[in-house]
Write a protein that holds these residues in place. Structure first.
Motif, mmCIF file in Angstrom:
data_model
loop_
_atom_site.group_PDB
_atom_site.id
_atom_site.type_symbol
_atom_site.label_atom_id
_atom_site.label_comp_id
_atom_site.label_asym_id
_atom_site.label_seq_id
_atom_site.Cartn_x
_atom_site.Cartn_y
_atom_site.Cartn_z
ATOM 1 N N LEU A 103 0.791 -1.229 0.000
ATOM 2 C CA LEU A 103 0.000 0.000 0.000
ATOM 3 C C LEU A 103 0.825 1.282 0.000
ATOM 4 O O LEU A 103 0.275 2.372 -0.148
ATOM 5 C CB LEU A 103 -0.968 -0.007 1.195
ATOM 6 N N GLY A 104 2.139 1.171 0.215
ATOM 7 C CA GLY A 104 3.008 2.331 0.076
ATOM 8 C C GLY A 104 3.102 3.276 1.263
ATOM 9 O O GLY A 104 3.588 4.392 1.125
ATOM 10 N N TYR A 105 2.691 2.845 2.441
ATOM 11 C CA TYR A 105 2.820 3.703 3.628
ATOM 12 C C TYR A 105 4.278 3.769 4.086
ATOM 13 O O TYR A 105 5.105 2.940 3.715
ATOM 14 C CB TYR A 105 1.963 3.167 4.778
ATOM 15 N N SER A 106 4.585 4.736 4.934
ATOM 16 C CA SER A 106 5.935 4.909 5.477
ATOM 17 C C SER A 106 6.311 3.706 6.346
ATOM 18 O O SER A 106 5.579 3.349 7.273
ATOM 19 C CB SER A 106 5.997 6.182 6.327
ATOM 20 N N HIS A 107 7.462 3.108 6.066
ATOM 21 C CA HIS A 107 7.861 1.914 6.807
ATOM 22 C C HIS A 107 8.116 2.186 8.284
ATOM 23 O O HIS A 107 7.837 1.344 9.131
ATOM 24 C CB HIS A 107 9.056 1.214 6.139
ATOM 25 N N LEU A 108 8.618 3.361 8.635
ATOM 26 C CA LEU A 108 8.872 3.659 10.046
ATOM 27 C C LEU A 108 7.575 3.816 10.840
ATOM 28 O O LEU A 108 7.465 3.341 11.962
ATOM 29 C CB LEU A 108 9.750 4.899 10.190
ATOM 30 N N ILE A 109 6.579 4.472 10.256
ATOM 31 C CA ILE A 109 5.292 4.643 10.937
ATOM 32 C C ILE A 109 4.609 3.292 11.136
ATOM 33 O O ILE A 109 4.104 2.987 12.222
ATOM 34 C CB ILE A 109 4.388 5.628 10.165
ATOM 35 N N VAL A 110 4.609 2.470 10.115
ATOM 36 C CA VAL A 110 3.989 1.147 10.216
ATOM 37 C C VAL A 110 4.710 0.311 11.270
ATOM 38 O O VAL A 110 4.080 -0.351 12.094
ATOM 39 C CB VAL A 110 3.987 0.423 8.847
ATOM 40 N N LYS A 111 6.036 0.342 11.277
ATOM 41 C CA LYS A 111 6.801 -0.437 12.258
ATOM 42 C C LYS A 111 6.502 0.031 13.675
ATOM 43 O O LYS A 111 6.341 -0.790 14.580
ATOM 44 C CB LYS A 111 8.298 -0.369 11.963
ATOM 45 N N VAL A 112 6.398 1.328 13.903
ATOM 46 C CA VAL A 112 6.099 1.857 15.237
ATOM 47 C C VAL A 112 4.729 1.369 15.714
ATOM 48 O O VAL A 112 4.598 0.859 16.834
ATOM 49 C CB VAL A 112 6.158 3.406 15.251
#
Length: 136
Positions: A103-112
């Motif tokens: 889906l292309g979301y920011s990897h850092l935000i998703v990981k947090v």
């Protein structure tokens, strides 16, 4: 008010606070390794698996010796802790795959976000199973 004071001084509440503080230390290890690996263009899912394993080992050692203070059956406790950690590693890795790769979301935000949810689950399972004190 007395109930709040009782809860705040309970062993479980103190362990939860220590677990969270140790978790922050583990997050620094996890995110530090993850950031380094992704800076070198490693796939986010693979970087997550490697960094999660580093964080799990770090947290197990700190929780065993400073929080739950159980040192017996250490190898079996580690296997249990690592197993619980791998369940949450799968959760965060699947989250990264869906929300970042697809889906292309920011990897850092998703990981947090995924790590926060996984940590709550881990505390409950580890308190009940991994660090249960053996009655003599």
């Amino acid at each position: 008010m007395k109930k709040v004071r009782t809860i705040a001084h309970s062993e479980s509440f103190v362990q939860l606070i220590k677990y969270v503080l140790i978790g922050f230390l583990g997050l620094m290890v996890d995110f530090g390794v993850y950031t380094i690996l992704t800076r070198f263009k490693m796939n986010v899912e693979l970087a997550n698996v490697i960094s999660s394993i580093c964080g799990i080992i770090n947290n197990f050692l700190w929780n065993s010796y400073t929080n739950f203070k159980v040192h017996d059956h250490l190898f079996m406790r580690f296997i249990s802790y690592f197993g619980v950690g791998q369940i949450t590693t799968v959760f965060t890795t699947v989250s990264l795959f869906i929300f970042v790769t697809r889906l292309g979301y920011s990897h850092l935000i998703v990981k947090v976000i995924a790590t926060f949810v996984a940590t709550l689950i881990q505390f409950i399972v580890n308190k009940i199973i991994t660090f249960k004190k053996v009655r003599k």
